[in-house]
Motif scaffolding. Sequence first.
Motif, PDB file in Angstrom:
ATOM      1  N   GLY A  78      -4.647  -4.400   1.835  1.00 17.40           N
ATOM      2  CA  GLY A  78      -3.583  -5.359   2.164  1.00 17.40           C
ATOM      3  C   GLY A  78      -3.921  -6.740   1.638  1.00 17.40           C
ATOM      4  N   SER A  79      -2.932  -7.350   0.974  1.00 16.60           N
ATOM      5  CA  SER A  79      -3.203  -8.629   0.307  1.00 16.60           C
ATOM      6  C   SER A  79      -3.591  -9.725   1.303  1.00 16.60           C
ATOM      7  CB  SER A  79      -1.991  -9.055  -0.511  1.00 16.60           C
ATOM      8  OG  SER A  79      -0.846  -9.150   0.300  1.00 16.60           O
ATOM      9  N   ASP A  80      -2.990  -9.727   2.519  1.00 21.79           N
ATOM     10  CA  ASP A  80      -3.326 -10.786   3.478  1.00 21.79           C
ATOM     11  C   ASP A  80      -4.765 -10.631   3.969  1.00 21.79           C
ATOM     12  OD1 ASP A  80      -2.577  -8.425   4.706  1.00 21.79           O
ATOM     13  OD2 ASP A  80      -1.571  -9.382   6.393  1.00 21.79           O
ATOM     14  N   ARG A 131      -4.700   5.701   3.562  1.00 24.97           N
ATOM     15  CA  ARG A 131      -3.287   5.348   3.311  1.00 24.97           C
ATOM     16  C   ARG A 131      -3.054   5.338   1.816  1.00 24.97           C
ATOM     17  NH1 ARG A 131      -3.009   0.089   6.913  1.00 24.97           N
ATOM     18  NH2 ARG A 131      -1.225  -0.270   5.579  1.00 24.97           N
ATOM     19  N   THR A 132      -1.845   4.993   1.401  1.00 24.31           N
ATOM     20  CA  THR A 132      -1.583   5.092  -0.046  1.00 24.31           C
ATOM     21  C   THR A 132      -1.390   3.736  -0.717  1.00 24.31           C
ATOM     22  OG1 THR A 132       0.810   5.281   0.278  1.00 24.31           O
ATOM     23  CG2 THR A 132      -0.460   7.338   0.281  1.00 24.31           C
ATOM     24  N   SER A 133      -1.253   2.670   0.101  1.00 21.90           N
ATOM     25  CA  SER A 133      -0.771   1.441  -0.518  1.00 21.90           C
ATOM     26  C   SER A 133      -1.886   0.613  -1.164  1.00 21.90           C
ATOM     27  CB  SER A 133       0.062   0.681   0.522  1.00 21.90           C
ATOM     28  OG  SER A 133      -0.487  -0.516   0.831  1.00 21.90           O
ATOM     29  N   VAL A 134      -1.522  -0.113  -2.203  1.00 14.88           N
ATOM     30  CA  VAL A 134      -2.402  -1.062  -2.890  1.00 14.88           C
ATOM     31  C   VAL A 134      -1.792  -2.459  -2.703  1.00 14.88           C
ATOM     32  CG1 VAL A 134      -3.335   0.520  -4.591  1.00 14.88           C
ATOM     33  CG2 VAL A 134      -1.163  -0.607  -5.091  1.00 14.88           C
ATOM     34  N   PRO A 135      -2.590  -3.523  -2.815  1.00 12.35           N
ATOM     35  CA  PRO A 135      -3.946  -3.639  -3.295  1.00 12.35           C
ATOM     36  C   PRO A 135      -4.996  -3.273  -2.250  1.00 12.35           C
ATOM     37  CG  PRO A 135      -3.152  -5.797  -2.621  1.00 12.35           C
ATOM     38  CD  PRO A 135      -1.991  -4.848  -2.492  1.00 12.35           C
ATOM     39  N   LEU A 189       0.191   9.089  -9.136  1.00  9.96           N
ATOM     40  CA  LEU A 189      -1.182   9.592  -9.227  1.00  9.96           C
ATOM     41  C   LEU A 189      -2.141   8.800  -8.334  1.00  9.96           C
ATOM     42  CD1 LEU A 189      -1.494  10.257 -13.079  1.00  9.96           C
ATOM     43  CD2 LEU A 189      -0.998  11.875 -11.247  1.00  9.96           C
ATOM     44  N   HIS A 190      -1.666   7.673  -7.825  1.00  8.37           N
ATOM     45  CA  HIS A 190      -2.539   6.841  -6.988  1.00  8.37           C
ATOM     46  C   HIS A 190      -2.771   7.471  -5.609  1.00  8.37           C
ATOM     47  CE1 HIS A 190       1.317   5.842  -5.185  1.00  8.37           C
ATOM     48  NE2 HIS A 190       0.719   5.150  -4.230  1.00  8.37           N
ATOM     49  N   VAL A 191      -1.850   8.366  -5.203  1.00 10.70           N
ATOM     50  CA  VAL A 191      -1.843   8.820  -3.805  1.00 10.70           C
ATOM     51  C   VAL A 191      -3.180   9.438  -3.370  1.00 10.70           C
ATOM     52  CG1 VAL A 191      -0.747  10.419  -2.168  1.00 10.70           C
ATOM     53  CG2 VAL A 191       0.663   8.965  -3.652  1.00 10.70           C
ATOM     54  N   ILE A 228       1.853  -4.003 -12.126  1.00 11.38           N
ATOM     55  CA  ILE A 228       3.218  -4.502 -11.899  1.00 11.38           C
ATOM     56  C   ILE A 228       3.403  -5.076 -10.494  1.00 11.38           C
ATOM     57  CG2 ILE A 228       3.938  -2.128 -11.361  1.00 11.38           C
ATOM     58  CD1 ILE A 228       6.240  -4.892 -12.631  1.00 11.38           C
ATOM     59  N   SER A 229       2.588  -4.655  -9.535  1.00  7.92           N
ATOM     60  CA  SER A 229       2.865  -4.992  -8.128  1.00  7.92           C
ATOM     61  C   SER A 229       2.651  -6.472  -7.829  1.00  7.92           C
ATOM     62  CB  SER A 229       1.944  -4.149  -7.232  1.00  7.92           C
ATOM     63  OG  SER A 229       1.781  -4.773  -5.974  1.00  7.92           O
ATOM     64  N   HIS A 230       3.663  -7.080  -7.195  1.00  9.89           N
ATOM     65  CA  HIS A 230       3.517  -8.511  -6.878  1.00  9.89           C
ATOM     66  C   HIS A 230       2.547  -8.736  -5.716  1.00  9.89           C
ATOM     67  CE1 HIS A 230       6.578  -7.074  -4.261  1.00  9.89           C
ATOM     68  NE2 HIS A 230       7.495  -8.024  -4.369  1.00  9.89           N
ATOM     69  N   TYR A 231       2.348  -7.724  -4.835  1.00  4.77           N
ATOM     70  CA  TYR A 231       1.313  -7.866  -3.808  1.00  4.77           C
ATOM     71  C   TYR A 231      -0.080  -7.801  -4.463  1.00  4.77           C
ATOM     72  CZ  TYR A 231       4.823  -7.472  -0.124  1.00  4.77           C
ATOM     73  OH  TYR A 231       5.898  -7.697   0.704  1.00  4.77           O
ATOM     74  N   CYS A 232      -0.201  -6.973  -5.508  1.00  2.00           N
ATOM     75  CA  CYS A 232      -1.486  -6.913  -6.222  1.00  2.00           C
ATOM     76  C   CYS A 232      -1.727  -8.214  -6.981  1.00  2.00           C
ATOM     77  CB  CYS A 232      -1.507  -5.713  -7.168  1.00  2.00           C
ATOM     78  SG  CYS A 232      -1.433  -4.144  -6.273  1.00  2.00           S
ATOM     79  N   VAL A 263      12.459  -8.583  -2.963  1.00  2.00           N
ATOM     80  CA  VAL A 263      12.356  -8.815  -4.415  1.00  2.00           C
ATOM     81  C   VAL A 263      12.096  -7.480  -5.108  1.00  2.00           C
ATOM     82  CG1 VAL A 263      10.941  -9.888  -6.227  1.00  2.00           C
ATOM     83  CG2 VAL A 263      11.572 -11.211  -4.184  1.00  2.00           C
ATOM     84  N   ARG A 264      11.193  -6.698  -4.538  1.00  2.00           N
ATOM     85  CA  ARG A 264      10.856  -5.407  -5.147  1.00  2.00           C
ATOM     86  C   ARG A 264      12.064  -4.484  -5.181  1.00  2.00           C
ATOM     87  NH1 ARG A 264       6.060  -2.927  -2.065  1.00  2.00           N
ATOM     88  NH2 ARG A 264       7.639  -2.745  -0.461  1.00  2.00           N
ATOM     89  N   ARG A 265      12.750  -4.401  -4.059  1.00  2.00           N
ATOM     90  CA  ARG A 265      13.902  -3.483  -4.003  1.00  2.00           C
ATOM     91  C   ARG A 265      15.010  -3.938  -4.945  1.00  2.00           C
ATOM     92  NH1 ARG A 265      16.582  -1.591   1.545  1.00  2.00           N
ATOM     93  NH2 ARG A 265      16.626  -3.823   1.927  1.00  2.00           N
TER      94      ARG A 265
HETATM   95  N1  LIG Z   1       1.740  -5.675   3.019  1.00  2.00           N
HETATM   96  C1  LIG Z   1       1.073  -5.030   1.911  1.00  2.00           C
HETATM   97  C2  LIG Z   1       2.138  -4.456   0.972  1.00  2.00           C
HETATM   98  C3  LIG Z   1       1.547  -3.646  -0.155  1.00  2.00           C
HETATM   99  C4  LIG Z   1       2.582  -2.816  -0.873  1.00  2.00           C
HETATM  100  O1  LIG Z   1       3.769  -2.798  -0.502  1.00  2.00           O
HETATM  101  N2  LIG Z   1       2.132  -2.113  -1.922  1.00  2.00           N
HETATM  102  C5  LIG Z   1       3.002  -1.277  -2.718  1.00  2.00           C
HETATM  103  C6  LIG Z   1       3.050  -1.794  -4.153  1.00  2.00           C
HETATM  104  S1  LIG Z   1       3.955  -3.291  -4.263  1.00  2.00           S
HETATM  105  C7  LIG Z   1       2.412   0.131  -2.774  1.00  2.00           C
HETATM  106  O2  LIG Z   1       1.218   0.302  -2.771  1.00  2.00           O
HETATM  107  N3  LIG Z   1       3.273   1.158  -2.855  1.00  2.00           N
HETATM  108  C8  LIG Z   1       2.856   2.509  -3.047  1.00  2.00           C
HETATM  109  C9  LIG Z   1       2.501   3.213  -1.775  1.00  2.00           C
HETATM  110  O3  LIG Z   1       2.626   2.619  -0.667  1.00  2.00           O
HETATM  111  O4  LIG Z   1       2.122   4.389  -1.858  1.00  2.00           O
HETATM  112  C10 LIG Z   1       0.182  -6.048   1.205  1.00  2.00           C
HETATM  113  O5  LIG Z   1       0.362  -7.253   1.434  1.00  2.00           O
HETATM  114  O6  LIG Z   1      -0.734  -5.650   0.479  1.00  2.00           O
END
Ligand SMILES: N[C@@H](CCC(=O)N[C@@H](CS)C(=O)NCC(=O)O)C(=O)O
Length: 245
Positions: A62-64, A47-51, A36-38, A9-13, A105-107
């Motif tokens: 990080g997408s960039d 860290r926890t964030s994807v992609p 469950l990704h954490v 679903i993630s637009h960054y992914c 957009v996400r919020r």
């Molecule tokens: N600046 C980051 C933003 C990534 C981001 O916000 N990822 C969100 C999904 S849209 C995420 O992983 N959220 C869950 C988390 O941070 O644990 C990028 O460009 O990859």
Amino acid sequence: MIKLYQFPISHYCEKARWALDFKGIPYEAVNLIPGLHVPIMKRLTGRTSVPVVVDGESVIAGSDRIFDHLDETRPEPSLMPESAAQQKAVREWENFADKEVGPHVRRYCYHTLLNYPEIVKPFFTTGGPWYGGVYLRAAFPVLRIGMRKAMNINEAGASRSLEQIISAVDRFHEAATDTGYLVGDSFTRADMTAAALLAPLCRPEGYGLKWPETLPEPLASTAEQLAPKLEWVLRVYEKHRQPFN
Ligand SMILES: N[C@@H](CCC(=O)N[C@@H](CS)C(=O)NCC(=O)O)C(=O)O
């Protein structure tokens, strides 16, 4: 083979998927369930964030940074124009879209969609492990509270985000009016970034998600109001979003 840790679903992914597909790079998507990704991501990146992309020994978060890595290691086809001035403009648009558009957009979308578990749960479990549905049946109420808190998803936040989205959509539309592209007359990572991050508002085919036939209000009215100025996003998707994987 490259592995992409992601939420479908993630637009960054989607930015990362699109870059991989555009360059014709085969990859394995590891589709994670929010919540469950954490532990999985913490083990991988701290860290926890994807992609996140794992390419041999390299772990890129990080997408960039993923774009940079792919441009460095597989330069063709290029997502960057040749001139330094245009490259600077591409970076500026990309930075603007990443920082000032994607989070809004996400919020704004989640502010409505989290009230509709029947729409959101399939988004969260698409292509993921078999137990995703079972987990979400129990965990969704708590996950939703966590998401609202973490992303400041509330009435005031959503209305600030909507203002920001409207003004950004105007800027992109104006910039893309002449050539259909944000910088010069060809497709760059600026278009890819902006189009991917705006996609949830116009639901293009090629995003890789089964969008709902109709959106709940007020999202439906907002999407309808923005549609004429988001046509360039749909055109960019039609022309440049070939799914190779
Ligand atoms: N600046 C980051 C933003 C990534 C981001 O916000 N990822 C969100 C999904 S849209 C995420 O992983 N959220 C869950 C988390 O941070 O644990 C990028 O460009 O990859």
